[in-house]
Design a protein around this motif. Structure first.
Motif, PDB file in Angstrom:
ATOM      1  N   SER A 250      25.726 -33.784   6.833  1.00 26.95           N
ATOM      2  CA  SER A 250      25.179 -34.683   7.871  1.00 26.95           C
ATOM      3  C   SER A 250      23.619 -35.215   7.451  1.00 26.95           C
ATOM      4  O   SER A 250      23.023 -36.392   7.597  1.00 26.95           O
ATOM      5  N   THR A 251      22.899 -34.261   6.850  1.00 24.12           N
ATOM      6  CA  THR A 251      21.579 -34.698   6.248  1.00 24.12           C
ATOM      7  C   THR A 251      21.687 -35.240   5.111  1.00 24.12           C
ATOM      8  O   THR A 251      20.951 -36.393   4.919  1.00 24.12           O
ATOM      9  N   ARG A 252      22.593 -35.092   4.287  1.00 24.88           N
ATOM     10  CA  ARG A 252      23.041 -36.054   2.954  1.00 24.88           C
ATOM     11  C   ARG A 252      23.148 -37.452   3.399  1.00 24.88           C
ATOM     12  O   ARG A 252      22.814 -38.417   3.083  1.00 24.88           O
ATOM     13  N   ALA A 253      24.114 -37.658   4.543  1.00 25.88           N
ATOM     14  CA  ALA A 253      24.477 -38.733   4.811  1.00 25.88           C
ATOM     15  C   ALA A 253      23.258 -39.744   5.368  1.00 25.88           C
ATOM     16  O   ALA A 253      23.327 -40.852   5.016  1.00 25.88           O
ATOM     17  N   ALA A 254      22.632 -39.115   5.806  1.00 24.67           N
ATOM     18  CA  ALA A 254      21.205 -39.707   6.613  1.00 24.67           C
ATOM     19  C   ALA A 254      20.453 -40.073   5.406  1.00 24.67           C
ATOM     20  O   ALA A 254      19.539 -41.259   5.448  1.00 24.67           O
ATOM     21  N   LEU A 274       9.007 -41.946   2.445  1.00 20.92           N
ATOM     22  CA  LEU A 274       9.955 -42.602   3.274  1.00 20.92           C
ATOM     23  C   LEU A 274      10.305 -41.876   4.392  1.00 20.92           C
ATOM     24  O   LEU A 274      10.100 -40.464   4.741  1.00 20.92           O
ATOM     25  N   SER A 275      10.757 -42.514   5.600  1.00 15.24           N
ATOM     26  CA  SER A 275      11.204 -42.056   6.959  1.00 15.24           C
ATOM     27  C   SER A 275      12.813 -42.095   6.854  1.00 15.24           C
ATOM     28  O   SER A 275      13.289 -42.895   6.583  1.00 15.24           O
ATOM     29  N   LEU A 276      13.181 -40.694   7.145  1.00 11.97           N
ATOM     30  CA  LEU A 276      14.659 -40.656   7.129  1.00 11.97           C
ATOM     31  C   LEU A 276      15.212 -40.499   8.308  1.00 11.97           C
ATOM     32  O   LEU A 276      16.591 -40.186   8.766  1.00 11.97           O
ATOM     33  N   VAL A 277      14.671 -40.772   9.518  1.00 10.51           N
ATOM     34  CA  VAL A 277      15.096 -40.501  10.906  1.00 10.51           C
ATOM     35  C   VAL A 277      15.851 -41.577  11.201  1.00 10.51           C
ATOM     36  O   VAL A 277      15.647 -42.747  10.796  1.00 10.51           O
ATOM     37  N   ASN A 278      16.625 -41.238  12.379  1.00 11.37           N
ATOM     38  CA  ASN A 278      17.584 -42.389  13.028  1.00 11.37           C
ATOM     39  C   ASN A 278      18.262 -43.496  11.957  1.00 11.37           C
ATOM     40  O   ASN A 278      18.346 -44.599  12.447  1.00 11.37           O
ATOM     41  N   ASP A 283      28.436 -40.350  10.134  1.00  8.51           N
ATOM     42  CA  ASP A 283      28.130 -39.062   9.651  1.00  8.51           C
ATOM     43  C   ASP A 283      26.580 -38.486   9.820  1.00  8.51           C
ATOM     44  O   ASP A 283      26.309 -37.651   9.466  1.00  8.51           O
ATOM     45  N   ALA A 284      25.825 -39.375   9.994  1.00  6.41           N
ATOM     46  CA  ALA A 284      24.324 -39.221   9.796  1.00  6.41           C
ATOM     47  C   ALA A 284      23.653 -38.516  10.957  1.00  6.41           C
ATOM     48  O   ALA A 284      23.807 -38.989  11.995  1.00  6.41           O
ATOM     49  N   TYR A 285      23.147 -37.265  10.749  1.00  2.00           N
ATOM     50  CA  TYR A 285      22.198 -36.532  11.631  1.00  2.00           C
ATOM     51  C   TYR A 285      20.965 -37.337  11.809  1.00  2.00           C
ATOM     52  O   TYR A 285      20.112 -37.630  10.899  1.00  2.00           O
TER      53      TYR A 285
END
Length: 350
Positions: A250-254, A274-278, A283-285
């Motif tokens: 799920s981390t990689r999906a995000a 980069l921001s990788l949140v939301n 499947d993204a955490y």
């Protein structure tokens, strides 16, 4: 086996310098900063010293805020941060600072509810409400609605947050700002924020200790700390409307979604901030962050400069394969050549 490895690494103090090396070491590289990647970095330093016994490492895991402060003051050879520097911070730095991305990790929302155990689901509104001090009991309707299969107690929620300037806090508050308007307008994002509720803990290890010892508590830590200390973690409702647990997948999906935002001025100078949140994707955490090593492009000490370049190259080509054993997620293969060019752009004076 992994539990013993993690425990051994974290047994080393996070406040005073962590020294690795031997009597043969001639070059000492000093660093400071993030606790988020500290378990992994500690292993890297030890493994690299075994390959090159002429170098040693001293790393103070005091939080991203200290890492940024010390590299800007030129008190260390490299800083470590889970928060990238702003354009103004880079402009005001005493030299050109490079962001070298190393790995990615998920920030897990952890809790201790006696008699309930794993399985809690939280929406962005519920999580923000808890940290805003508006949702104060575990059986609040906003929480209970998504957890009908659980018998949630009426006990008050003990909110735990970082008290130091923390990259983990930066990622966590960045997520809350992105996912909840009320948080964005009243608290915002940063390595340190004015917390509306809760008790503080200095460092990831102290955060784990608080959560494990205080019943009905909730906190946030990098997933490696949660897994290796057997803390319960919440499934969070992502942008696609699905409840997702923090895992490598799920981390990689995000990350796959977030990395589409990589800005490249030219092939030699990509902007890795980069921001990788939301991120979108079923499947993204939703709480994922990059972590960076901060180094100056122009190295005044030729010996240290060359050793630093050698280590950075080694971790890019070899060490990232070790990430999964400590629950971190390596950079995508497509980044390798770009990051290597950035490392090789470091200039060492003669």
């Amino acid at each position: 086996m992994l539990k013993k490895l993690f425990t051994a690494i974290l047994a080393v103090t996070l406040i005073f310098p962590v020294l690795t090396g031997s009597a043969l070491a001639e070059t000492a590289l000093t660093g400071a900063g993030a606790t988020f990647p500290h378990p992994l970095y500690s292993k890297w330093f030890r493994d690299y010293q075994a390959e090159d016994p002429t170098v040693s490492f001293s790393y103070e895991a005091q939080g991203s805020g200290e890492g940024i402060r010390k590299i800007l003051a030129r008190e260390v050879d490299f800083g470590a941060s889970d928060k990238f520097l702003s354009d103004k911070e880079l402009k005001d730095a005493p030299g050109t600072l490079l962001h070298i991305p190393t790995v990615m990790g998920a920030v897990a929302v952890t809790y201790y509810i006696p008699g309930v155990g794993t399985g809690i689901k939280l929406t962005p509104k519920a999580l923000a409400g808890i940290y805003l001090g508006k949702i104060t009991r575990w059986n609040d309707p906003l929480i209970a609605r998504e957890n009908r299969q659980l018998r949630l107690p009426a006990n008050e929620i003990v909110v735990v947050h970082r008290s130091d300037a923390s990259g983990t806090t930066s990622i966590f508050s960045d997520y809350l700002s992105s996912a909840d308007t009320s948080w964005a307008t009243t608290v915002g994002r940063g390595t340190a924020v004015s917390w509306p509720a809760g008790i503080g803990a200095k460092g990831s290890t102290a955060m784990v200790k608080k959560i494990r010892e205080v019943p009905y508590s909730i906190g946030y830590v990098e997933i490696a700390y949660a897994l290796e200390n057997e803390l319960d973690t919440a499934a969070l409702k992502n942008k696609a409307g699905r409840f997702v647990k923090p895992t490598m997948l799920s981390t990689r999906a995000a990350a796959v979604q977030g990395m589409k935002g990589l800005k490249v001025k030219d092939e030699a100078e990509p902007d890795y901030r980069l921001s990788l949140v939301n991120q979108p994707g079923k499947d993204a955490y939703p709480i994922v962050g990059l972590t960076w090593l901060l180094v100056y492009r122009d190295q005044s000490d030729p010996v240290k400069g060359r050793k630093l370049v050698d280590f950075l190259t080694w971790q890019l080509k070899k060490a990232e394969k070790m990430t999964s054993t400590l629950h971190y997620t390596p950079l995508p293969d497509t980044w390798a050549s770009r990051v290597e060019k950035t490392i090789m752009s470091i200039r060492v004076s003669q």
